[in-house]
Design an enzyme around this catalytic site. Structure first.
Site, mmCIF file in Angstrom:
data_model
loop_
_atom_site.group_PDB
_atom_site.id
_atom_site.type_symbol
_atom_site.label_atom_id
_atom_site.label_comp_id
_atom_site.label_asym_id
_atom_site.label_seq_id
_atom_site.Cartn_x
_atom_site.Cartn_y
_atom_site.Cartn_z
ATOM 1 N N ASP A 182 -62.221 15.816 14.563
ATOM 2 C CA ASP A 182 -63.172 15.279 15.004
ATOM 3 C C ASP A 182 -63.477 16.167 16.789
ATOM 4 O O ASP A 182 -64.729 15.877 16.777
ATOM 5 C CB ASP A 182 -64.025 14.097 15.189
ATOM 6 C CG ASP A 182 -63.538 13.172 16.250
ATOM 7 O OD1 ASP A 182 -62.721 13.328 16.046
ATOM 8 O OD2 ASP A 182 -64.418 12.768 17.346
ATOM 9 N N ASP A 224 -59.932 7.925 15.646
ATOM 10 C CA ASP A 224 -60.787 7.179 16.507
ATOM 11 C C ASP A 224 -62.550 8.389 16.076
ATOM 12 O O ASP A 224 -61.619 9.417 16.251
ATOM 13 C CB ASP A 224 -60.675 7.386 17.612
ATOM 14 C CG ASP A 224 -59.891 5.643 17.391
ATOM 15 O OD1 ASP A 224 -60.137 4.690 18.400
ATOM 16 O OD2 ASP A 224 -58.650 5.992 18.696
ATOM 17 N N ASP A 226 -57.283 12.155 11.625
ATOM 18 C CA ASP A 226 -57.682 12.141 13.297
ATOM 19 C C ASP A 226 -57.562 10.615 13.090
ATOM 20 O O ASP A 226 -58.702 9.833 11.942
ATOM 21 C CB ASP A 226 -58.077 12.869 14.261
ATOM 22 C CG ASP A 226 -58.376 11.459 15.277
ATOM 23 O OD1 ASP A 226 -57.463 11.160 16.083
ATOM 24 O OD2 ASP A 226 -59.807 11.466 15.980
#
Length: 221
Positions: free
Chosen positions: A171, A14, A12
Site C-alpha cells: 500500500d 500493515d 506487505d
C-alpha cells in the site's frame, strides 16, 4: 479455470493484509501522552506507517512539533513495550483476505510476507491471528538487516518461499518501489494506509480482496 501465472503471492502486512491502524495509533498516542505531547487522529497516524516502528514515532514527533533525536531515543522503547502488549487488540484481516488466501493456496500458490515491522511484532501478531501456518516465508524489517524499498528482503522472501515468479502486494511506495527494485510484479491496494495507490506506479491496483484471484488470472503473461 484460468491459470495464475505466479508461483508466489507476497504481501506487505500493515495496511495491506491487516488493518492495524487502531492498535498502531493507540501505541503512538500512548507514547506521546507520556511526555504531554499533542495526540494524533488515526487517519493521520496511518500516513506515518511504512518504514518501521521507530520511523513511525519519528514522524509523529515531528508532526507534534517537538522532535529531537534524544526524545526519539527516549520514547522508542516506550512505544515498543506498549505495542508489544497490544498487538492485536483491534487488528484484523481486511475483508475477503482470508478467502483469497485460501483459494490461492488451494490452487498451489505459495504465500509470503515481507513487512518493515520487526519480527518481534510480526511473528506474535501472525500467531495471534492464526495466520502464520499459511505462509511459506515471513520476512520482517530486521530479518536481513535491510528493509523495503531495498530489494534484499524481497529477494529473501522469494528464496525462502521456494523461488519462482512472484507478485507483491502493498500500500505504500516502500512496497511498490521495493518490488520494482527486486524485479517483481506489483499490485497496489487502494484500501490501505496510503490513499494515493494510483500514484505508486504499480503494475495493477486492487480495490478489494474479493477481486484478487480474478486479477491474477487475467495477468498478462
Amino acid at each position: 479455470m484460468a491459470q495464475i501465472p505466479f508461483d508466489i503471492v507476497g504481501f506487505d502486512l500493515d495496511g495491506t493484509l491487516v488493518d492495524s491502524s487502531l492498535d498502531l495509533a493507540a501505541a503512538v498516542n500512548h507514547t506521546l501522552s507520556t511526555v504531554g505531547l499533542p495526540l494524533h487522529e488515526v487517519d493521520e497516524i496511518k500516513r506515518f506507517v511504512g518504514k518501521g516502528t521507530r520511523v513511525m514515532l519519528e514522524r509523529a514527533l515531528k508532526a507534534s512539533g517537538d522532535y529531537t533525536p534524544e526524545l526519539l531515543d527516549e520514547l522508542t522503547p516506550v512505544l515498543m513495550a506498549w505495542y508489544q502488549e497490544h498487538l492485536h487488540d483491534h487488528t484484523r484481516l481486511y475483508p475477503g483476505a482470508a478467502e483469497a488466501m485460501a483459494e490461492l493456496r488451494g490452487r498451489g500458490i505459495r504465500l509470503a510476507i515481507c513487512t518493515n515491522k520487526f519480527e518481534r511484532f510480526t511473528l506474535p501478531l501472525l500467531r495471534a491471528l492464526e495466520l502464520e501456518p499459511h505462509f511459506d516465508a515471513i520476512i520482517g524489517g530486521d530479518t536481513v538487516g535491510k528493509a523495503k524499498p531495498h530489494a534484499e528482503p524481497l529477494h529473501e522472501m522469494v528464496r525462502r518461499a521456494g523461488g519462482g515468479r512472484c507478485v507483491f502486494l502493498g500500500d505504500t511506495s516502500n512496497d511498490i518501489d521495493g518490488a520494482k527494485n527486486a524485479g517483481l510484479a506489483s499490485v497496489a491496494v487502494s484500501f490501505g494506509f496510503v490513499d494515493v495507490s494510483h500514484e505508486l506506479g504499480a503494475d495493477a491496483i486492487l480495490h478489494r480482496f474479493e477481486d484478487l484471484v480474478t486479477l491474477l488470472e487475467g495477468w498478462e503473461r
